[in-house]
Enzyme design. Structure first.
Site, short mmCIF file in Angstrom:
data_model
loop_
_atom_site.label_atom_id
_atom_site.label_comp_id
_atom_site.label_asym_id
_atom_site.label_seq_id
_atom_site.Cartn_x
_atom_site.Cartn_y
_atom_site.Cartn_z
CD GLU A 10 2.13 -0.48 3.70
OE1 GLU A 10 1.74 0.23 4.64
OE2 GLU A 10 1.43 -0.75 2.72
CG HIS A 62 -1.99 -0.48 3.20
ND1 HIS A 62 -1.15 0.61 3.32
CD2 HIS A 62 -3.16 0.01 2.71
CE1 HIS A 62 -1.77 1.69 2.92
NE2 HIS A 62 -3.00 1.36 2.56
N GLY A 117 -8.78 -23.20 14.20
CA GLY A 117 -10.17 -23.46 13.85
C GLY A 117 -10.73 -22.48 12.85
CG HIS A 130 -14.67 -27.54 19.25
ND1 HIS A 130 -15.24 -28.07 18.12
CD2 HIS A 130 -14.89 -26.22 19.18
CE1 HIS A 130 -15.78 -27.10 17.40
NE2 HIS A 130 -15.58 -25.97 18.02
CD GLU A 168 -4.14 -6.31 2.92
OE1 GLU A 168 -5.19 -6.87 2.54
OE2 GLU A 168 -3.88 -5.12 2.67
N GLY A 219 0.84 -1.19 0.00
CA GLY A 219 0.00 0.00 0.00
C GLY A 219 0.87 1.23 0.00
CB SER A 220 0.01 4.79 -0.25
OG SER A 220 -0.85 4.82 0.88
#
Length: 553
Positions: A43, A85, A410, A292, A62, A40-41
């Site tokens: 980075e 980003h 999970g 679980h 991402e 992105g801008s």
């Protein structure tokens, strides 16, 4: 550059030397020359004059980026670098960041931030409270107070990510920091493998010596501590039954070994039932235990002694009774094998082998059986097919030398891009990515990265028309799951649109031919297998109900 004798710290000032150069030199010394990202801008300045010998692996979302890096780090055994980003990118990545945290995967995650002079005015694309957003699923997070502190922060993030228990770390970096003057940062040679406490090990060995029947419960930590061979030697020395811990994300023990007994479900009562008869329970590289569904009663069979060994102090603190020892497992198992007396080999009680599936109906059980017969030797397996987990356990064993990866959290959307990362880390070895149709759609754009980088991944989509695992779990509550059907998706067309060839089979007579073609040659390809929902087995729902009382869905 040798790391001997170096330590993290500033050295002399270099004229014209910027933060970007200091960071890239540091990454090269750490061996982190593969960067996973979706830029992105905020980075872009990081990649000015991108150094030779580095490669940037692009993911189209991402969450895909983080999962690719996760697979890469697990397969390589070293931390991987991820570039995200600002807030939006970190937000997209959170599902697979959670998975990386639960998997114990070492990642160094950098995220862009707006220029420091703009931050008081809440600018567009800034990250408010940047270090708080990824918590609690990172071990450490920082936005350095000064640009000059960025290289030191990344060095520290790497060291923390690689310390046991391994996991992700996070550094937020303002866009204008990269061009600020900096000083080189040296690198510490860090050794953080904890040796076991001798007194505790002697007590554990004495408990094992007086036991009449020992059960080992092995988890992900055995693999991440490179202790598979140590476990095998100990299990054979003390003639212990070996079970796989609930939700284990790696394969700790060969599933064709005479001592292998099976997989523990994530249910308290069911675990006690499976371990019944053992008077010593040795849990290695796993919690005691991951559940679980709600349960009650004892944690282990009444009267059984409990010993847990792993590298995570938090897991040790949660052990409800017995002895908990914090140590590197390879060291601990070697020590235990030296202390525990050898026991005579008992009569071999092999795990019950399920009946072969009928060949006239294309079920996930038949698919797993034929994959076991036709897969290339040594192929790595990355799995995210929840409703097929039972048939996979029964018919697709992970053998000595195999590498198995799955999602410990999970959450869905991990395995498809993670398989790409595994293949990029080990380009000499093919990867089988086993996916449910619902799971595949969480990260389907990861196929583009497989095609673009010619990752040797063979994708198998088990298409049962929806979230069949949700239907199975709904039976526990006596209800029919809503929103569990998703017909009409053409996975072959989705793969071809992203540059990966594919085929679909729905006739059991075509299965062997299609699998043989899937494994031929090199490079990514996809096979969609239309299977009967419920497995085509009149008792499938009953079996699923029993298994999924504790299995992850």
């Amino acid at each position: 550059m040798s790391l001997d004798g170096l330590h993290v710290g500033r050295t002399e000032t270099h004229v014209g030397y910027a933060v970007r150069q200091a960071v890239m030199e540091l990454l090269e010394r750490f061996g982190m020359t593969t960067i996973f990202g979706n830029p992105g801008s905020t980075e872009l300045p990081m990649f000015r004059d991108f150094p030779e010998g580095f490669r940037y692996i692009l993911g189209l979302q991402e969450s895909v980026v983080v999962a690719m890096a996760d697979g890469f780090a697990q397969a390589s055994g070293a931390a991987a670098l991820v570039n995200l980003h600002s807030s939006a990118g970190v937000g997209h990545a959170m599902g697979n960041l959670f998975t990386a945290y639960r998997n114990g995967t070492p990642l160094v995650i950098t995220a862009g931030q707006q220029a420091r002079s703009m931050l008081p005015y809440a600018p567009f694309l800034h990250a408010e409270r940047a270090t708080e957003l990824p918590r609690p699923f990172v071990k450490w997070a920082i936005e350095p107070a000064r640009a000059q502190d960025v290289p030191q922060a990344i060095a520290q993030a790497y060291q923390i990510a690689m310390q046991a228990p391994r996991g992700p770390t996070f550094v937020s970096i303002p866009i204008d920091d990269w061009e600020q003057p900096a000083q080189p940062v040296a690198v510490t040679r860090l050794s953080a493998k904890a040796a076991p406490d001798p007194q505790a090990m002697a007590e554990a060995a004495a408990t094992i010596a007086k036991a009449s029947r020992i059960a080992i419960v092995a988890g992900t930590g055995v693999a991440s501590n490179s202790a598979r061979d140590n476990l095998l030697a100990l299990a054979e020395r003390i003639d212990a039954d070996v079970w796989i811990a609930p939700m284990a994300a790696r394969n700790p023990f060969p599933e064709d070994h005479r001592l292998f007994r099976g997989f523990l479900p994530a249910s308290r009562e069911a675990i006690v039932q499976r371990l019944d008869g053992a008077d010593c329970i040795l849990v290695l590289g796993a919690p005691v235990f991951t559940y679980h569904v709600e349960g009650s009663g004892p944690f282990v069979p009444p009267g059984a002694a409990l010993i847990q060994i792993g590298d995570d102090p938090a897991e040790a603190a949660r052990v409800p009774e017995g002895i908990a020892i914090v140590a590197d497992l390879a060291h601990a198992l070697n020590a235990l094998a030296g202390l525990a007396p050898a026991r005579p080999q008992g009569s071999s009680v092999r795990r019950d082998q399920p009946a072969p599936p009928p060949p006239n109906v294309l079920t996930d059980t038949l698919l797993m059986s034929r994959l076991a017969a036709l897969r290339p030797a040594g192929i790595a397996v990355v799995e995210e097919a929840p409703s097929t987990r039972g048939p996979m356990h029964d018919h697709l064993p992970m053998l000595a030398g195999d590498e198995f990866h799955t999602c410990a959290s999970g959450g869905l959307g991990h395995a498809l891009p993670a398989a790409v990362g595994v293949a990029l880390a080990r380009p000499d070895r093919p990867v089988l990515c086993l996916l449910g149709d619902g799971s595949a759609m969480y990260a389907i754009q990861g196929i583009w990265s497989a095609g673009h980088y010619t990752a040797d991944v063979r994708f198998v989509i088990v298409n049962n028309g929806g979230y069949a695992a949700l239907d199975q779990f709904g039976a526990l509550f006596g209800l029919e799951a809503v929103g569990s059907k998703m017909p009409g998706i053409d996975f072959v067309a989705l793969a071809k649109a992203q540059g990966v060839p594919g085929e679909c089979v729905s006739d059991p007579g075509d299965l062997d031919r299609a699998l043989t073609a899937l494994f031929a040659g090199a490079g990514p390809r996809l096979l969609e297998v239309i299977v009967a929902r419920g497995g085509g087995d009149p008792h499938a729902d009953d079996h699923a109900l029993e298994e999924h009382r504790g299995e992850a869905l």
